[in-house]
Motif scaffolding. Structure first.
Motif, short mmCIF file in Angstrom:
data_model
loop_
_atom_site.label_atom_id
_atom_site.label_comp_id
_atom_site.label_asym_id
_atom_site.label_seq_id
_atom_site.Cartn_x
_atom_site.Cartn_y
_atom_site.Cartn_z
N LEU A 11 -5.35 3.81 9.21
CA LEU A 11 -5.41 2.37 9.41
C LEU A 11 -6.59 1.82 8.60
O LEU A 11 -7.71 2.34 8.69
CB LEU A 11 -5.60 2.05 10.89
N PRO A 88 -1.30 -6.01 3.53
CA PRO A 88 -0.45 -5.70 4.69
C PRO A 88 0.95 -5.25 4.29
O PRO A 88 1.54 -4.40 4.98
CB PRO A 88 -0.42 -7.04 5.44
N THR A 91 1.94 -1.51 4.08
CA THR A 91 2.15 -0.73 5.28
C THR A 91 3.50 -0.03 5.24
O THR A 91 4.54 -0.67 5.04
CB THR A 91 2.08 -1.64 6.53
N GLN A 121 1.54 8.06 7.58
CA GLN A 121 1.56 6.62 7.87
C GLN A 121 0.34 5.93 7.28
O GLN A 121 -0.80 6.38 7.46
CB GLN A 121 1.59 6.40 9.38
N THR A 123 -1.24 2.08 7.44
CA THR A 123 -1.15 0.78 8.08
C THR A 123 -2.30 -0.09 7.60
O THR A 123 -3.46 0.30 7.70
CB THR A 123 -1.21 0.90 9.61
N VAL A 124 -1.95 -1.26 7.07
CA VAL A 124 -2.95 -2.19 6.54
C VAL A 124 -2.95 -3.43 7.42
O VAL A 124 -1.93 -4.13 7.52
CB VAL A 124 -2.66 -2.57 5.08
N SER A 125 -4.05 -3.70 8.06
CA SER A 125 -4.15 -4.85 8.95
C SER A 125 -4.67 -6.07 8.18
O SER A 125 -5.47 -5.94 7.25
CB SER A 125 -5.07 -4.54 10.11
#
Length: 126
Positions: A11, A88, A91, A121, A123-125
């Protein structure tokens, strides 16, 4: 037994960086193009980047050009994907892939990939 083992996902905030690794084993990959694909929820698997095993030629999707860099360490049988300026929309589950071919520019053809990793995985917030 051929194995492609990815690592390095996680993340990260938008604008950040990650480096993915793919350790290949089980056979000689000297005639193989190696690369990365990704698959977001509800979407088809898409090509990201590829690299020739011996020559160092690279090829990448327009969506990641200037942000992602693929490289390899042939002695270590490892391929890397350096991802900078993450967004994002990056992701997805990222998959390492290998295909016996001399044509790096056709590596995007998922049906012709010989070997896949299990995926990692990213995940880019926002």
């Amino acid at each position: 037994q051929v194995q492609l083992v990815e690592s390095g996902g996680g993340l990260v905030q938008a604008g950040g960086s990650l480096r993915l690794s793919c350790a290949a084993s089980g056979r000689s990959f000297s005639s193989y193009v190696m690369g990365w694909f990704r698959q977001a929820p509800g979407k088809e698997r898409e090509f990201v980047a590829a690299i020739s095993w011996s020559g160092g030629s690279t090829y990448s999707a327009d969506s990641v050009k200037g942000r992602f860099t693929i490289s390899r360490d042939s002695a270590a049988n490892t391929v890397y994907l350096q991802m900078n300026s993450l967004k994002p929309e990056d992701t997805a589950v990222y998959y390492c892939a290998a295909r016996r071919t001399i044509s790096i520019t056709t590596f995007w053809r998922t049906a012709e990939v010989n070997y896949w990793g299990q995926g990692t995985q990213v995940t880019v917030s926002s």
